[in-house]
Design an enzyme around this catalytic site. Structure first.
Site, PDB file in Angstrom:
ATOM      1  N   GLU A  84      40.860  34.661  35.855  1.00 23.33           N
ATOM      2  CA  GLU A  84      41.513  35.401  34.753  1.00 23.33           C
ATOM      3  C   GLU A  84      42.991  35.662  35.053  1.00 23.33           C
ATOM      4  O   GLU A  84      43.565  36.655  34.629  1.00 23.33           O
ATOM      5  CB  GLU A  84      40.798  36.736  34.480  1.00 23.33           C
ATOM      6  CG  GLU A  84      39.353  36.612  34.086  1.00 23.33           C
ATOM      7  CD  GLU A  84      39.161  36.222  32.641  1.00 23.33           C
ATOM      8  OE1 GLU A  84      40.162  35.952  31.965  1.00 23.33           O
ATOM      9  OE2 GLU A  84      38.008  36.177  32.202  1.00 23.33           O
ATOM     10  N   GLY A  85      43.600  34.762  35.788  1.00 23.58           N
ATOM     11  CA  GLY A  85      45.006  34.903  36.171  1.00 23.58           C
ATOM     12  C   GLY A  85      45.110  35.382  37.609  1.00 23.58           C
ATOM     13  O   GLY A  85      44.657  36.476  37.938  1.00 23.58           O
ATOM     14  N   THR A  86      45.671  34.553  38.480  1.00 19.91           N
ATOM     15  CA  THR A  86      45.834  34.978  39.873  1.00 19.91           C
ATOM     16  C   THR A  86      46.800  36.164  39.941  1.00 19.91           C
ATOM     17  O   THR A  86      47.594  36.406  39.026  1.00 19.91           O
ATOM     18  CB  THR A  86      46.406  33.841  40.734  1.00 19.91           C
ATOM     19  OG1 THR A  86      47.742  33.547  40.288  1.00 19.91           O
ATOM     20  CG2 THR A  86      45.549  32.582  40.657  1.00 19.91           C
ATOM     21  N   GLY A 117      39.548  39.945  28.883  1.00 13.69           N
ATOM     22  CA  GLY A 117      38.977  39.335  30.075  1.00 13.69           C
ATOM     23  C   GLY A 117      39.523  39.952  31.345  1.00 13.69           C
ATOM     24  O   GLY A 117      38.787  40.183  32.308  1.00 13.69           O
ATOM     25  N   ARG A 118      40.813  40.231  31.348  1.00 17.42           N
ATOM     26  CA  ARG A 118      41.421  40.830  32.543  1.00 17.42           C
ATOM     27  C   ARG A 118      40.969  42.261  32.742  1.00 17.42           C
ATOM     28  O   ARG A 118      40.751  42.710  33.870  1.00 17.42           O
ATOM     29  CB  ARG A 118      42.942  40.724  32.433  1.00 17.42           C
ATOM     30  CG  ARG A 118      43.413  39.306  32.671  1.00 17.42           C
ATOM     31  CD  ARG A 118      44.817  39.028  32.207  1.00 17.42           C
ATOM     32  NE  ARG A 118      45.136  37.613  32.419  1.00 17.42           N
ATOM     33  CZ  ARG A 118      46.182  36.993  31.907  1.00 17.42           C
ATOM     34  NH1 ARG A 118      47.023  37.650  31.129  1.00 17.42           N
ATOM     35  NH2 ARG A 118      46.377  35.713  32.161  1.00 17.42           N
ATOM     36  N   GLU A 175      41.669  22.831  33.910  1.00 15.04           N
ATOM     37  CA  GLU A 175      41.397  21.414  34.156  1.00 15.04           C
ATOM     38  C   GLU A 175      41.716  21.077  35.616  1.00 15.04           C
ATOM     39  O   GLU A 175      42.314  21.883  36.325  1.00 15.04           O
ATOM     40  CB  GLU A 175      42.256  20.550  33.218  1.00 15.04           C
ATOM     41  CG  GLU A 175      41.949  20.781  31.756  1.00 15.04           C
ATOM     42  CD  GLU A 175      42.703  19.842  30.826  1.00 15.04           C
ATOM     43  OE1 GLU A 175      42.481  19.928  29.614  1.00 15.04           O
ATOM     44  OE2 GLU A 175      43.503  19.015  31.326  1.00 15.04           O
ATOM     45  N   GLY A 197      31.334  47.441  61.388  1.00  9.19           N
ATOM     46  CA  GLY A 197      31.570  46.853  62.709  1.00  9.19           C
ATOM     47  C   GLY A 197      30.927  45.485  62.820  1.00  9.19           C
ATOM     48  O   GLY A 197      30.956  44.687  61.880  1.00  9.19           O
TER      49      GLY A 197
END
Length: 389
Positions: free
Chosen positions: A367-369, A246-247, A128, A343
């Site tokens: 999915e979670g920092t 998910g992770r 949210e 480069g």
């Protein structure tokens, strides 16, 4: 009883077919998707026909019935191509299906699993404007009525919401914060229900063709059958159960995209000449290529180990988090090295390296920092230490 998955020979044939499809069909389509910011309808139809929207859904509901190792290996194979292809199927076969299999009633499974297996796109509403990893800050509410529920609130950064037919929405069913997040319940909400509106797709740093947007719910009325599992206070638990898969999916995607970037860097290094010879001959270029190969190999080993453990029935919360952290951070290093090998050309949009760099950045966030998962891993380590005294 653990899921044995698809027949091994059939699965290997499927992976061989998918790998060929990725290289012969999806890679050539990437430029068009970058220009239009959408996956062409004919490719989506092909992906549906291949069963990619139902990989993890049991066969009795129209899916492929893959186990975790097969599902994650499929994601790894698909994710050699640009991230949009994984993104469009990820919620169907990941969080939505996992939550429904773990917590849905027989009626809910019978209604929704065949629909998402056939390619109706699902989304997952937890984040949210004021809360992401902090479930206590969740504000979306579900108020009980005589014949169902009324939902109000806003969800942010919701993957696939512009295309979704259904959403699994986390909402507060108690004003007080309860132990084990029992104040959060999960609701199956059709996205065409009156009162549901989808915001404009957010402009992003990378990941062309994948879309996120807000979901706004204004007095959205759903029946009693919308409550996942028919139980109050289980929503957050179901969501968390689905996050391991998910992770692992994000870890697999990051690992595959790192391989794509490294392949591109090796090709460029052998073609680009400086001082009369290919830059691949220069030892400091070789060091970047070699270190990238080492990093990718380590992530591939983690992927194989954690998925095997998951299929054996182990609790892989910590290891899935560790794999996601390592693979996403590793991918960041590899795409950075790819830009460096290119480069000056690596900074130009006409070359792939610049796109790889932008696309990969989100892997360390959703999915979670990295930081949240590090805290989670440490918390479980310390809890285990104290329990063993």
């Amino acid at each position: 009883m653990q899921n044995p998955g698809m027949d091994a020979d059939v699965f290997e044939q499927f992976i061989e077919q998918l790998d060929r499809y990725v290289r012969e069909r999806l890679l050539p389509a990437e430029r068009e998707i970058i220009e239009t910011d959408r996956i062409p309808d004919d490719i989506l139809s092909e992906m549906r026909d291949m069963g990619l929207f139902g990989l993890t859904i049991p066969e009795e509901f129209g899916g492929a019935g893959m186990n975790v190792s097969q599902y994650i290996r499929t994601i790894h194979t698909l994710s050699y191509a640009m991230p949009a292809f994984r993104s469009i199927i990820s919620i169907n076969i990941g969080m939505f299906t996992s939550a429904l299999k773990n917590g849905g009633t027989d009626a809910q499974k019978a209604e929704w699993l065949p629909r998402v297996a056939s390619g109706e796109i699902a989304c997952f509403g937890l984040t949210e404007p004021g809360s992401g990893s902090d479930s206590a800050g969740l504000q979306t509410s579900a108020a009980q009525t005589d014949n169902g529920w009324v939902l109000n609130g806003t969800k942010r950064y919701i993957t696939n919401s512009p295309f979704a037919k259904v959403g699994l929405i986390m909402a507060r069913t108690s004003k007080e914060n309860l132990p084990k997040n029992a104040h959060v319940s999960a609701f199956i909400v059709p996205m065409d229900a009156p009162g549901v509106s989808i915001g404009k797709s957010d402009k992003k740093m990378g990941q062309a063709g994948s879309h996120i947007a807000d979901i706004v719910m204004d007095d959205v009325r759903v029946g009693g059958e919308a409550l996942l599992g028919g139980e109050l206070g289980k929503g957050f638990a179901y969501a968390m159960m689905s996050l391991d898969n998910g992770r692992m999916s994000v870890g697999a995607a990051a690992t595959a995209y790192a391989r794509r970037a490294l392949d591109s860097a090796v090709r460029y290094a052998t073609e680009r000449k400086a001082f009369g010879e290919p830059i691949a001959n220069f030892q400091l270029i070789q060091q970047m290529l070699a270190q990238s190969e080492i990093d990718i190999y380590a992530a591939e080993c983690m992927m194989e180990d954690v998925t095997r453990r998951a299929d054996a029935g182990e609790n892989v919360l910590r290891k899935a988090a560790a794999f996601k952290v390592f693979a996403s951070e590793m991918c960041g290093r590899v795409v950075d090295a790819c830009v460096q090998v290119y480069g000056g050309a690596g900074y130009l949009a006409e070359y792939d390296a610049e796109r790889f760099f932008r696309d990969a950045r989100i892997y360390r966030i959703y999915e979670g920092t990295t930081q949240i998962l590090q805290l989670q891993i440490a918390k479980h380590m310390l809890r285990e230490f104290h329990a063993n005294g």
